[in-house]
Structures are given as C-alpha cells and as structure tokens.
Design a protein around this motif. Sequence first.
Motif, PDB file in Angstrom:
ATOM      1  N   SER A 170     -45.327-112.732  16.593  1.00  7.93           N
ATOM      2  CA  SER A 170     -45.448-114.175  16.774  1.00  7.93           C
ATOM      3  C   SER A 170     -46.024-114.468  18.148  1.00  7.93           C
ATOM      4  CB  SER A 170     -44.088-114.870  16.607  1.00  7.93           C
ATOM      5  OG  SER A 170     -43.171-114.424  17.591  1.00  7.93           O
ATOM      6  N   SER A 171     -46.487-115.711  18.311  1.00  5.55           N
ATOM      7  CA  SER A 171     -47.066-116.153  19.579  1.00  5.55           C
ATOM      8  C   SER A 171     -46.647-117.587  19.838  1.00  5.55           C
ATOM      9  CB  SER A 171     -48.600-116.061  19.548  1.00  5.55           C
ATOM     10  OG  SER A 171     -49.030-114.742  19.327  1.00  5.55           O
ATOM     11  N   ARG A 172     -46.501-117.906  21.112  1.00  5.16           N
ATOM     12  CA  ARG A 172     -46.163-119.264  21.537  1.00  5.16           C
ATOM     13  C   ARG A 172     -47.428-119.959  22.012  1.00  5.16           C
ATOM     14  NH1 ARG A 172     -41.773-122.280  22.679  1.00  5.16           N
ATOM     15  NH2 ARG A 172     -40.478-120.536  21.973  1.00  5.16           N
ATOM     16  N   VAL A 173     -47.658-121.167  21.485  1.00  5.34           N
ATOM     17  CA  VAL A 173     -48.878-121.921  21.754  1.00  5.34           C
ATOM     18  C   VAL A 173     -48.522-123.157  22.576  1.00  5.34           C
ATOM     19  CG1 VAL A 173     -50.832-123.152  20.733  1.00  5.34           C
ATOM     20  CG2 VAL A 173     -49.926-121.103  19.619  1.00  5.34           C
ATOM     21  N   LEU A 174     -49.212-123.346  23.692  1.00  3.80           N
ATOM     22  CA  LEU A 174     -49.093-124.549  24.501  1.00  3.80           C
ATOM     23  C   LEU A 174     -50.071-125.579  23.960  1.00  3.80           C
ATOM     24  CD1 LEU A 174     -47.807-125.860  27.056  1.00  3.80           C
ATOM     25  CD2 LEU A 174     -49.801-125.027  28.315  1.00  3.80           C
ATOM     26  N   LEU A 175     -49.556-126.710  23.485  1.00  3.84           N
ATOM     27  CA  LEU A 175     -50.389-127.709  22.832  1.00  3.84           C
ATOM     28  C   LEU A 175     -51.181-128.520  23.842  1.00  3.84           C
ATOM     29  CD1 LEU A 175     -47.938-129.019  20.084  1.00  3.84           C
ATOM     30  CD2 LEU A 175     -49.661-127.217  19.908  1.00  3.84           C
ATOM     31  N   LEU A 176     -52.251-129.095  23.341  1.00 13.84           N
ATOM     32  CA  LEU A 176     -53.140-129.906  24.175  1.00 13.84           C
ATOM     33  C   LEU A 176     -52.407-131.093  24.792  1.00 13.84           C
ATOM     34  CD1 LEU A 176     -56.113-130.619  25.033  1.00 13.84           C
ATOM     35  CD2 LEU A 176     -56.291-131.850  22.873  1.00 13.84           C
ATOM     36  N   ALA A 177     -51.393-131.628  24.112  1.00 10.56           N
ATOM     37  CA  ALA A 177     -50.695-132.825  24.580  1.00 10.56           C
ATOM     38  C   ALA A 177     -49.685-132.545  25.669  1.00 10.56           C
ATOM     39  CB  ALA A 177     -49.996-133.510  23.403  1.00 10.56           C
ATOM     40  N   ASP A 178     -49.383-131.281  25.963  1.00 11.69           N
ATOM     41  CA  ASP A 178     -48.390-130.971  26.984  1.00 11.69           C
ATOM     42  C   ASP A 178     -48.891-131.396  28.352  1.00 11.69           C
ATOM     43  OD1 ASP A 178     -45.756-129.125  27.220  1.00 11.69           O
ATOM     44  OD2 ASP A 178     -47.013-128.891  28.998  1.00 11.69           O
ATOM     45  N   ALA A 179     -47.980-131.907  29.184  1.00 11.31           N
ATOM     46  CA  ALA A 179     -48.366-132.427  30.497  1.00 11.31           C
ATOM     47  C   ALA A 179     -48.878-131.342  31.432  1.00 11.31           C
ATOM     48  CB  ALA A 179     -47.181-133.140  31.137  1.00 11.31           C
ATOM     49  N   SER A 180     -48.572-130.080  31.166  1.00 15.63           N
ATOM     50  CA  SER A 180     -49.030-128.987  32.022  1.00 15.63           C
ATOM     51  C   SER A 180     -50.340-128.368  31.553  1.00 15.63           C
ATOM     52  CB  SER A 180     -47.963-127.891  32.085  1.00 15.63           C
ATOM     53  OG  SER A 180     -47.735-127.337  30.796  1.00 15.63           O
ATOM     54  N   HIS A 181     -50.920-128.914  30.485  1.00 16.24           N
ATOM     55  CA  HIS A 181     -52.152-128.344  29.936  1.00 16.24           C
ATOM     56  C   HIS A 181     -53.349-129.171  30.381  1.00 16.24           C
ATOM     57  CE1 HIS A 181     -55.242-127.136  27.059  1.00 16.24           C
ATOM     58  NE2 HIS A 181     -54.515-126.061  26.834  1.00 16.24           N
ATOM     59  N   ALA A 182     -54.402-128.506  30.855  1.00 17.11           N
ATOM     60  CA  ALA A 182     -55.642-129.167  31.256  1.00 17.11           C
ATOM     61  C   ALA A 182     -56.814-128.261  30.900  1.00 17.11           C
ATOM     62  CB  ALA A 182     -55.647-129.488  32.743  1.00 17.11           C
ATOM     63  N   LEU A 183     -57.961-128.862  30.588  1.00 12.73           N
ATOM     64  CA  LEU A 183     -59.142-128.075  30.256  1.00 12.73           C
ATOM     65  C   LEU A 183     -60.392-128.886  30.560  1.00 12.73           C
ATOM     66  CD1 LEU A 183     -60.081-128.106  26.507  1.00 12.73           C
ATOM     67  CD2 LEU A 183     -58.257-129.552  27.381  1.00 12.73           C
ATOM     68  N   PRO A 184     -61.518-128.219  30.876  1.00 12.81           N
ATOM     69  CA  PRO A 184     -62.779-128.938  31.132  1.00 12.81           C
ATOM     70  C   PRO A 184     -63.448-129.345  29.829  1.00 12.81           C
ATOM     71  CG  PRO A 184     -63.087-126.589  31.445  1.00 12.81           C
ATOM     72  CD  PRO A 184     -61.620-126.785  31.160  1.00 12.81           C
ATOM     73  N   VAL A 185     -63.962-130.561  29.798  1.00 12.87           N
ATOM     74  CA  VAL A 185     -64.638-131.093  28.620  1.00 12.87           C
ATOM     75  C   VAL A 185     -65.948-131.732  29.059  1.00 12.87           C
ATOM     76  CG1 VAL A 185     -62.481-131.496  27.370  1.00 12.87           C
ATOM     77  CG2 VAL A 185     -63.459-133.317  28.794  1.00 12.87           C
ATOM     78  N   GLN A 186     -66.760-132.075  28.073  1.00  7.32           N
ATOM     79  CA  GLN A 186     -67.980-132.818  28.345  1.00  7.32           C
ATOM     80  C   GLN A 186     -68.146-133.904  27.292  1.00  7.32           C
ATOM     81  OE1 GLN A 186     -71.292-130.120  28.226  1.00  7.32           O
ATOM     82  NE2 GLN A 186     -71.337-130.024  25.997  1.00  7.32           N
ATOM     83  N   LEU A 187     -68.824-134.972  27.695  1.00  6.77           N
ATOM     84  CA  LEU A 187     -69.076-136.092  26.802  1.00  6.77           C
ATOM     85  C   LEU A 187     -70.195-135.712  25.852  1.00  6.77           C
ATOM     86  CD1 LEU A 187     -67.604-138.815  26.794  1.00  6.77           C
ATOM     87  CD2 LEU A 187     -69.571-139.797  27.935  1.00  6.77           C
ATOM     88  N   ASN A 188     -69.936-135.824  24.570  1.00 11.80           N
ATOM     89  CA  ASN A 188     -70.914-135.399  23.584  1.00 11.80           C
ATOM     90  C   ASN A 188     -72.175-136.262  23.612  1.00 11.80           C
ATOM     91  OD1 ASN A 188     -71.621-133.646  21.383  1.00 11.80           O
ATOM     92  ND2 ASN A 188     -71.321-135.372  19.993  1.00 11.80           N
ATOM     93  N   ARG A 189     -72.077-137.499  24.080  1.00 13.60           N
ATOM     94  CA  ARG A 189     -73.213-138.421  24.055  1.00 13.60           C
ATOM     95  C   ARG A 189     -74.195-138.156  25.183  1.00 13.60           C
ATOM     96  NH1 ARG A 189     -73.551-143.340  26.504  1.00 13.60           N
ATOM     97  NH2 ARG A 189     -71.305-143.281  26.924  1.00 13.60           N
ATOM     98  N   ASN A 190     -73.717-137.866  26.380  1.00 13.50           N
ATOM     99  CA  ASN A 190     -74.619-137.721  27.513  1.00 13.50           C
ATOM    100  C   ASN A 190     -74.361-136.476  28.361  1.00 13.50           C
ATOM    101  OD1 ASN A 190     -72.244-138.454  28.797  1.00 13.50           O
ATOM    102  ND2 ASN A 190     -72.903-140.553  29.192  1.00 13.50           N
TER     103      ASN A 190
END
Length: 314
Positions: A170-190
Amino acid sequence: MPIKPLFSHGPLPGYRLFFCALAASALMFVDHHFTRMEQVRAQMSMVVAPVQWIVSVPSDLLNWGSLALSDQQALVDENRRLREQILTLSHRGQRMANLTAENSELRDLLNAAERRDIPYITAELLSLDNDPFSHQMVVNRGHRNGAYVGQPVIDASGLVGQITAVSAYSSRVLLLADASHALPVQLNRNGLRFIVQGAGRYSSVNVMHVPDTADIREGDLLTTSGLAGRFPPGYPVARVTEVYHDPGQPFARVTAEPMAQLQRSRHFLLLFPPPQQEIDEHAWDETLDISAAALRSSLQLSNPDQNVSSQEVP
C-alpha cells in the motif's frame, strides 16, 4: 481467597501514563528529525495492510449489493449514458489522432525531441485519513508494484496528488487539497506560471503570488507545468473560480477548484514519468522541447560565418 480488583488504584497507573507519554514524545521526536523511522513505518504498514483490506470489504460489498439490486430501468439508463459517452470519446479520439499526426510532423520539421507516452498502473482506494486537518488517502499499490515516494497520482478528471509513503502492498497519497501540498502550474490559455497550494478544503485551492496585473480570469484552466521535475506537464490541476483584485495590494487573491474528484474517486492511475536527467538530455525548452541539435542548426543558419561549438549550447 481475596478478590483481585479489576482496576488497580494507586501510583502505578500514573507512572504508566507518564511512561507512555514519554515514549510517544520520544517517537515523535525521532520521527521528525531522523529518517530511520520511515523504514519502521513501512514495515508496520505491512502488518496493517490486511486490516485496511478488511476495513474496505464492507464498502465493496455495499457497492456490489447496490449494483446487484439495481432495477432494470436504472441499468438501461446507465448503459445508454455510457454508450453516449463512448461515442463522444470516440469522436474526440478521432480528432486527437489527426492532431497527433500533425504535431508529430511539425516536431520532425523542428528536429524536436519526441514525446513519449507515460506508463502507469491502476490503483484503488483503501482508506481515507479521518483527520479533518489532513487530506490523505491510502491506495492498494506498494513498492512491490513499482510505487515510489513522490510518484504522481491522477484520476479520470485531473491531478490528485503524490505519494508520500510506500510500504510493500500500500501507499499513502498526499492530496492536492492538503494545506502542505504545493506544485507549479501554468495557465492553459497564455502560459503564465504560478504556484498552486492546497487550502485545506476539497473544493478549492489557492493560486499563490499572482500579480495584480496578471492576465488571469475566471474559468481559466491550470495545468501542470513540469518545472519541478516531479509532475509531467499538461495534466489538468484546477479551474479558476474567483479572481479578487484588492486596491492597493500588489497581488490578487485567486482561488480555483480542483479538476479531480477528490471526494468521489475510487480508482486512480500511478504515473511513471521519465527521470529529469533523461528529459534534460533530449529537451532544451520545456514548452517546445527543442533539442540542442535543433538549436545549434538555427544558430548556424543565423550566423553562417561562425561555427557554433557544442560547448556554447548545453
């Protein structure tokens, strides 16, 4: 014979409580400052894995029972919806095949690095963390299936999170909504790049440090940028729901709704993106994936009198 009391009274229970509190504090200190406890936790997870499987049996039986007791009309309606969905996806697949062929031809003209499909394995939900201040879950794939710490996890709609602890089964997954989770993203439009951080709620995340003059609107799609080297680029993360401009403040307050069904999904995909070193060897620009050979050729065309050496271009 004297009857032995069920609950003993006296100073001994106080000593036991003090010893247990001291041992718990020591374990928390060691777990926080040293990495050896990760192996111990992984070994203990092997013992807990059968318990997690037994706990998930009632929900599986309930789902099976609801499907078995469904009336014929409900099954017919569901079958009709699935057929319509198959037709829609088939139409999109035909369009995608045409766009893929066109994109491949353009990349050949640019001498760009070839994009490869990312392998994956399927996983199923075992349990959710009951802590209201922590958004984590346990899935039924471990290091014997190839899972590893930091592995991206997605569902049918978008990015779910990443694996933070792995045991054998088994594995433990840290969800995107957790306050300690952050990741780089980009705007799909521009193509603007930002950082998305969990807000401690399943329904929203925060887009951090957005300049007040940035071109971001409600309804914009945020996707993974691939800059951190952990999440492959192009996967949906969230859709912007609110952009608030506070007069006099340099940054706007932007919130977004996760694309993944964090509270409803039971089946997931564990991705196996290529190592970052392999990406760096074949790609020069993370958005166009222009290879170093193509860059040298373009420099030679622009400066025919000079020979561009391999040391000038990484």
